[in-house]
Scaffold this active site. Structure first.
Site, PDB file in Angstrom:
ATOM      1  CD  GLU A   1      45.042 -66.583 -18.891  1.00  0.00           C
ATOM      2  OE1 GLU A   1      45.969 -67.185 -19.456  1.00  0.00           O
ATOM      3  OE2 GLU A   1      44.083 -67.166 -18.341  1.00  0.00           O
TER       4      GLU A   1
ATOM      5  CD  GLU B   1      40.198 -67.384 -20.408  1.00  0.00           C
ATOM      6  OE1 GLU B   1      40.830 -68.379 -19.965  1.00  0.00           O
ATOM      7  OE2 GLU B   1      40.620 -66.651 -21.313  1.00  0.00           O
TER       8      GLU B   1
END
Length: 503
Positions: A158, A275
């Site tokens: 991220e 995820e």
């Protein structure tokens, strides 16, 4: 009544089982974590596992030292070996995430999580490349090139969020990716490397990422992103509450990379959702509920049409982003609590593991599959109201005409999870929410986590069973239909069990 076709419409994707998350990598050094993984693999069987912090200080890989007036680096793989050995012993392979930055290689001191993963760029890209090469070369030496070639290698986590990459500096991430990808390929050109592992709300990052890769001839073997549907955190002590978007927004996020890459040279790349979950918070109690299983059921049923994998984040509540768990149920991401108590969402995955490879039908509230031996499974779920404005319907009716290649009758096995069954969270609430239940109460919770099971027969007419299901609020149920061969001897008469003579 919905008439299920007798001919398969295709194969059911197992993208839901390709990968699962684990939190930080070093948790695999713990016995309780390995016990949970053993249970998970025995009953579900994921292929890959992905976690943070492979190169963080807690794994002890990067070890600089001074000798004879020169700075040198020693790479230590003691913990890496123990973690990977544990994974492979449980029949699961690592999906390698390269991060976070070792503190003595970092350009700054900004960290994330309770365990302080450093999120700053390297102060020496040359030493970072050396760390990547040394790590992968060691893995190849220890586990063999043919094995390591099967392990996807993802660069960072991220980077579009300043919490995970200093200032969310996109240019700095591109530089990190370029150095890392080339270092991976220097070990072996067939190793698979990809990214950018972005969080929701940063779709344009992917387009700029592949534009950079094309312009600079940087290897990209797969693309990755994350998917969540929760809104801003509403904080309470040791937890949060959040609004949720409808679950089909997860499917929209799964589909975005292929839609973005259509027409580019990267259109055929594998897409990994490394995820996904409803809430991105590890302290949101929604993860512990029957609602959560019913909410995610349509995602597991259809997600494989949109991505090559979608990895549930995470498999265990032994997860320390915000600190040590404060109670047995504390909203943790896990399919299991940190005491191996199975949650409703765990059972959803276990039910999926019992579906067949042939897809017969799929609808808004059901998935019908067939095994190669002729058994048919029906996974059904009650609709939910993600707005929270209503509790959702208290009952849901579903009637299916199910094909079964047999005559006479079918044996039917039904496994159910809802607000009262297969739901240790409800039992825990009835107990008064003990933070650390003593062994006797823990045994009760393990018992309460077992799905409700029932068995009966259904008559077959023209090779079909009329299956009528009434689902309770937030129920997920698996119905297995098996052709029945009745071997009851001709003298058997249940009316005579107590010795009565019957005419």
């Amino acid at each position: 009544m919905i008439r299920v076709p007798a001919e398969a419409t295709g194969r059911l994707s197992d993208a839901w089982r390709y990968c699962v998350g684990t939190g930080r990598t070093e948790l695999a050094l713990r016995r309780d974590h390995q016990d949970s993984l053993a249970l998970l693999q025995r009953e579900i069987g994921f292929r890959y596992i992905r976690g943070h912090g492979l190169l963080s200080d807690g794994m002890g890989v990067y070890r600089p030292y001074d000798h004879q007036g020169a700075r040198r680096v020693h790479h230590c793989f003691t913990y890496v070996d123990q973690v990977v050995d544990a994974y492979l012993a449980h029949g699961i392979r690592p999906f390698l995430e390269l991060g976070f930055m070792p503190s003595e290689l970092a350009s700054g001191d900004r960290t994330v999580f309770w365990w302080r993963g450093n999120v700053t760029p390297p102060r020496s890209h040359r030493e970072w490349a050396g760390l990547v090469r040394a790590t992968l070369a060691h893995l190849v030496d220890r586990y063999g090139l043919d094995e390591v070639r099967t392990w996807p290698i993802e660069v960072w986590n991220e980077p579009n969020l300043p919490d995970f990459w200093q200032d969310a500096d996109e240019k700095a991430y591109h530089r990190l990716y370029e150095v890392t990808a080339h270092a991976v390929k220097e070990v072996d050109a067939s190793l698979r490397v990809g990214g950018p592992a972005i969080s929701p709300g940063a779709d344009d990052w992917l387009l700029r990422f592949v534009e950079f890769a094309e312009a600079h001839d940087v290897p990209v073997d797969f693309v990755s992103r994350h998917a969540y549907t929760s809104g801003p955190a509403q904080h309470v002590p040791f937890g949060v509450h959040q609004t949720l978007a409808p679950a089909d927004r997860l499917l929209d996020q799964f589909a975005t990379p292929r839609r973005q890459l259509h027409g580019t040279r990267y259109a055929g790349l594998p897409v990994h959702i490394t995820e996904f979950n409803s809430s991105y918070r590890p302290d949101n109690p929604v993860h512990d509920t029957a609602f959560h299983a019913a909410y995610l059921a349509p995602v597991l049923a259809a997600g494989g049409d949109l991505a090559d994998s979608f990895s549930y984040w995470t498999f265990s509540d032994m997860f320390e982003e915000t600190g040590v768990p404060t109670a047995l149920f504390h909203g943790g991401f896990g399919l299991l609590t940190h005491r191996q108590v199975r949650k409703p969402a765990y059972h959803l995955y276990a039910f999926m593991a019992r579906t067949g490879p042939e897809l017969l039908a799929r609808g808004d509230d059901h998935l019908v599959t067939r095994h190669l031996d002729g058994r048919v499974t029906v996974l059904a779920w009650a609709p939910v109201d993600p707005s929270g404005e209503t509790p959702g319907p208290d009952r849901h009716e579903l009637r299916l005409s199910v094909p079964l290649a047999a005559r006479g009758e079918a044996f039917v096995r039904r496994s159910t999870v809802d607000e009262e069954h297969g739901n240790a969270y409800t039992a825990w609430r009835h107990m008064g929410s003990p933070r650390s239940p003593e062994p006797g109460r823990l045994d009760i919770l393990h018992e309460a986590a077992e799905p409700a099971r029932s068995h009966h027969r259904l008559p077959l007419a023209d090779g079909r069973a009329d299956l009528r299901l009434t689902l309770a609020r937030h129920e997920v149920t698996l119905v297995e239909l098996v052709p029945l061969t009745d071997e009851t001897p001709p003298w058997w008469d249940e009316r005579r069990l107590l010795g009565r003579e019957v005419p």
